[in-house]
Design a protein around this motif. Structure first.
Motif, PDB file in Angstrom:
ATOM      1  N   ASN A 244       0.799  -1.230   0.000  1.00 61.66           N
ATOM      2  CA  ASN A 244       0.000   0.000   0.000  1.00 61.66           C
ATOM      3  C   ASN A 244       0.833   1.283   0.000  1.00 61.66           C
ATOM      4  O   ASN A 244       0.333   2.356   0.360  1.00 61.66           O
ATOM      5  N   ILE A 245       2.092   1.174  -0.371  1.00 59.56           N
ATOM      6  CA  ILE A 245       2.957   2.342  -0.476  1.00 59.56           C
ATOM      7  C   ILE A 245       3.441   2.454  -1.922  1.00 59.56           C
ATOM      8  O   ILE A 245       3.950   1.491  -2.500  1.00 59.56           O
ATOM      9  N   TRP A 246       3.277   3.644  -2.475  1.00 58.15           N
ATOM     10  CA  TRP A 246       3.732   3.897  -3.830  1.00 58.15           C
ATOM     11  C   TRP A 246       5.232   4.218  -3.838  1.00 58.15           C
ATOM     12  O   TRP A 246       5.716   4.926  -2.963  1.00 58.15           O
ATOM     13  N   CYS A 247       5.900   3.711  -4.846  1.00 62.12           N
ATOM     14  CA  CYS A 247       7.287   4.095  -5.099  1.00 62.12           C
ATOM     15  C   CYS A 247       7.338   4.696  -6.501  1.00 62.12           C
ATOM     16  O   CYS A 247       7.071   4.002  -7.493  1.00 62.12           O
TER      17      CYS A 247
ATOM     18  N   ASP B 219      -9.556   6.945  -6.378  1.00 55.94           N
ATOM     19  CA  ASP B 219      -9.989   5.880  -7.268  1.00 55.94           C
ATOM     20  C   ASP B 219     -10.566   4.720  -6.459  1.00 55.94           C
ATOM     21  O   ASP B 219      -9.950   4.261  -5.488  1.00 55.94           O
ATOM     22  N   ALA B 220     -11.747   4.242  -6.851  1.00 55.04           N
ATOM     23  CA  ALA B 220     -12.397   3.165  -6.106  1.00 55.04           C
ATOM     24  C   ALA B 220     -11.660   1.842  -6.255  1.00 55.04           C
ATOM     25  O   ALA B 220     -11.635   1.023  -5.333  1.00 55.04           O
ATOM     26  N   ASP B 221     -11.051   1.624  -7.423  1.00 55.28           N
ATOM     27  CA  ASP B 221     -10.355   0.365  -7.667  1.00 55.28           C
ATOM     28  C   ASP B 221      -8.960   0.332  -7.070  1.00 55.28           C
ATOM     29  O   ASP B 221      -8.457  -0.735  -6.711  1.00 55.28           O
ATOM     30  N   VAL B 222      -8.339   1.502  -6.981  1.00 48.16           N
ATOM     31  CA  VAL B 222      -6.952   1.572  -6.503  1.00 48.16           C
ATOM     32  C   VAL B 222      -6.859   2.633  -5.399  1.00 48.16           C
ATOM     33  O   VAL B 222      -6.534   3.790  -5.667  1.00 48.16           O
TER      34      VAL B 222
END
Length: 383
Positions: free
Chosen positions: A181-184, A319-322
């Motif tokens: 759940n962390i973006w890089c 975003d509901a999906d992501v």
């Protein structure tokens, strides 16, 4: 640049990203990145710079009205000059459009102050070059204003940095990945990690979504061309913004000249937009057809990008999906006039607060802005 970790990473430092960054940096750690070296290079720096409460659909008009308090009473230290200046705006109607003009006037007169329906010579008293054989009436918004777009954008950027935010320019996104759940986000200036990405990349927003593995929203960038015109015979400084109900042209005074556009919306791949000779020729022809102005020499020309989704309403929300991917795009030609309200909507949505009653009373609800609304026919992921 060393790898950095923040609460929010905002991609795109135009008016949308800058205003959201300003609001979020008050309470969180925020990095704002911009792929260009020069801020406000594309849409933000090529705005018509007009604040009109009667312009746009109901949601846009509500966002515009909600922004008025910020623009007329900005936070202390935001700017050392007024953000709005008197201008006025009129939308002209042909004889055949008179009933349509009357309908628009009735629809908006209770929500927009100082709105008038003018006819005949009253039009020429405002702008003496109007061809009243073609245009017989018009909706005049007396309280429409010029926006000092440079002061607004700079105020947001300075306030953002003053609140501890980090701005990184010349920073292009290479790739986006996600783990636990962390973006890089790998950029040309190093890696940035954050639990929340705010996609304010304007015409490039669908490209950013694809890099992140998020379904695109069919955002359509459209080119709009303008040219500057000097008119020695008239003092144009006091003229209002002038357009027509069909949106086939507009012109407005700007620094002693006229800023003229054919109101074109040409679908285009995101780029550094340039006007073509044909675009400018159409603008000249339209202007000469609806006024008694003879264009002897075209001045400086330019083009900008306006990005819309199908219902022409901005897209603001997670975003509901992501989860963790937040859309802040699709402002079209309404970016500056709605920026303060949309920035507040971002802050409320990201901090899980409901929209205020003042917004709802103006017809602005979460569902109308949501990237998950039914009116958006979203694409599958295309990397």
């Amino acid at each position: 640049m060393k790898d950095q970790s923040v609460d929010y990473l905002i991609i795109g430092a135009g008016i949308a990203g800058a205003s959201a960054a300003y609001e979020l940096a008050k309470e969180a750690n925020v990095i704002l990145i911009e792929k260009e070296t020069q801020l406000a290079y594309h849409s933000t720096g090529r705005s018509a710079a007009i604040y009109m409460q009667a312009y746009g659909n109901k949601t846009v008009r509500g966002l515009t009205r909600n922004s008025y308090e910020f623009y007329t009473n900005p936070p202390k230290g935001f700017s050392d000059k007024p953000l709005l200046r008197e201008r006025g705006a009129i939308f002209l109607a042909t004889k055949e459009q008179k009933i349509l003009a009357e309908q628009h006037y009735k629809e908006m007169k209770n929500e927009v102050n100082n709105l008038e329906l003018l006819e005949g010579e009253a039009l020429r008293s405002l702008v003496p070059v109007i061809n009243t054989d073609i245009y017989t009436s018009g909706i005049f918004e007396k309280d429409a204003m010029d926006i000092d777009t440079h002061a607004v954008h700079q105020g947001y950027i300075n306030g953002f940095k003053g609140n501890g935010g980090t701005l990184i320019t010349n920073c292009n996104v290479n790739s986006i990945s996600r783990h636990n759940n962390i973006w890089c986000v790998d950029t040309t200036q190093g890696k940035i990690v954050a639990p929340m990405i705010i996609n304010a990349a304007g015409a490039w927003a669908d490209q950013i979504a694809s890099l992140a593995g998020v379904r695109t929203i069919n955002l359509e960038p459209k080119k709009r061309s303008v040219f500057y015109l000097s008119i020695d015979e008239y003092n144009t400084n006091k003229w209002p913004y002038v357009g027509d109900l069909s949106e086939s042209f507009y012109f407005k005074p700007d620094s002693g000249k006229l800023f003229v556009s054919p109101c074109d919306e040409i679908p285009i791949t995101p780029c550094d937009a340039k006007p073509s000779d044909l675009d400018i020729a159409i603008a000249v022809n339209n202007l000469e057809a609806v006024t008694n102005i003879e264009v002897k020499k075209v001045g400086h020309t330019l083009a900008g990008l306006r990005s819309f989704v199908a219902d022409r309403t901005p897209v603001v929300g997670e975003d509901a999906d992501v989860p963790g991917f937040f859309w802040l795009v699709g402002q079209g030609g309404y970016g500056f006039q709605t920026a303060p309200a949309i920035a507040n909507c971002c802050r409320m949505l990201l901090t899980r607060n409901c929209f205020t009653e003042s917004l709802k009373n103006l017809g602005v609800v979460e569902e109308a802005l949501s990237p998950n609304r039914n009116s958006l026919d979203r694409n599958s992921v295309t990397v």
